[in-house]
Scaffold this motif. Structure first.
Motif, PDB file in Angstrom:
ATOM      1  N   THR A  91       1.211  13.550   2.459  1.00  0.00           N
ATOM      2  CA  THR A  91      -0.060  12.865   2.223  1.00  0.00           C
ATOM      3  C   THR A  91       0.103  11.368   2.459  1.00  0.00           C
ATOM      4  O   THR A  91      -0.764  10.732   3.072  1.00  0.00           O
ATOM      5  N   ILE A  92       1.215  10.809   2.021  1.00  0.00           N
ATOM      6  CA  ILE A  92       1.489   9.383   2.253  1.00  0.00           C
ATOM      7  C   ILE A  92       1.561   9.113   3.745  1.00  0.00           C
ATOM      8  O   ILE A  92       0.950   8.172   4.252  1.00  0.00           O
ATOM      9  N   PHE A 107       0.840  -1.201   0.000  1.00  0.00           N
ATOM     10  CA  PHE A 107       0.000   0.000   0.000  1.00  0.00           C
ATOM     11  C   PHE A 107       0.872   1.248   0.000  1.00  0.00           C
ATOM     12  O   PHE A 107       0.650   2.174  -0.779  1.00  0.00           O
ATOM     13  N   ARG A 108       1.894   1.264   0.850  1.00  0.00           N
ATOM     14  CA  ARG A 108       2.788   2.416   0.906  1.00  0.00           C
ATOM     15  C   ARG A 108       3.535   2.589  -0.420  1.00  0.00           C
ATOM     16  O   ARG A 108       3.665   3.699  -0.927  1.00  0.00           O
ATOM     17  N   GLU A 109       4.005   1.497  -1.005  1.00  0.00           N
ATOM     18  CA  GLU A 109       4.707   1.582  -2.284  1.00  0.00           C
ATOM     19  C   GLU A 109       3.786   2.118  -3.386  1.00  0.00           C
ATOM     20  O   GLU A 109       4.209   2.926  -4.214  1.00  0.00           O
ATOM     21  N   SER A 161       2.337   6.647  -6.954  1.00  0.00           N
ATOM     22  CA  SER A 161       1.291   7.496  -7.510  1.00  0.00           C
ATOM     23  C   SER A 161       1.722   8.954  -7.614  1.00  0.00           C
ATOM     24  O   SER A 161       1.054   9.740  -8.289  1.00  0.00           O
ATOM     25  N   GLY A 162       2.815   9.300  -6.945  1.00  0.00           N
ATOM     26  CA  GLY A 162       3.342  10.650  -7.068  1.00  0.00           C
ATOM     27  C   GLY A 162       2.736  11.667  -6.120  1.00  0.00           C
ATOM     28  O   GLY A 162       2.962  12.864  -6.276  1.00  0.00           O
TER      29      GLY A 162
END
Length: 58
Positions: free
Chosen positions: A26-27, A13-15, A20-21
């Motif tokens: 936000t991540i 999920f993190r990757e 997604s840029g």
């Protein structure tokens, strides 16, 4: 704690978020939200290794 499938799911999920840029903040915010959900329901999570853009995936 034995390694569970959740470790791989969280890492992927993190990757996906990183690919997604979207902005790093936000991540971090989204990962914090996921962690908060699991903590609220008293589910123990593995600690993910930190990722920096300088690391190379094999």
């Amino acid at each position: 704690m034995r390694e569970r499938r959740i470790f791989d799911e969280l890492r992927e999920f993190r990757e996906d978020l990183e690919k997604s840029g979207i902005a790093p903040l936000t991540i971090r915010s989204r990962m914090t939200g996921v962690r908060s959900f699991f903590i609220f329901y008293n589910i123990q999570l593995p600690i993910l290794p930190r990722y920096t853009k300088n690391q190379v995936h094999n």
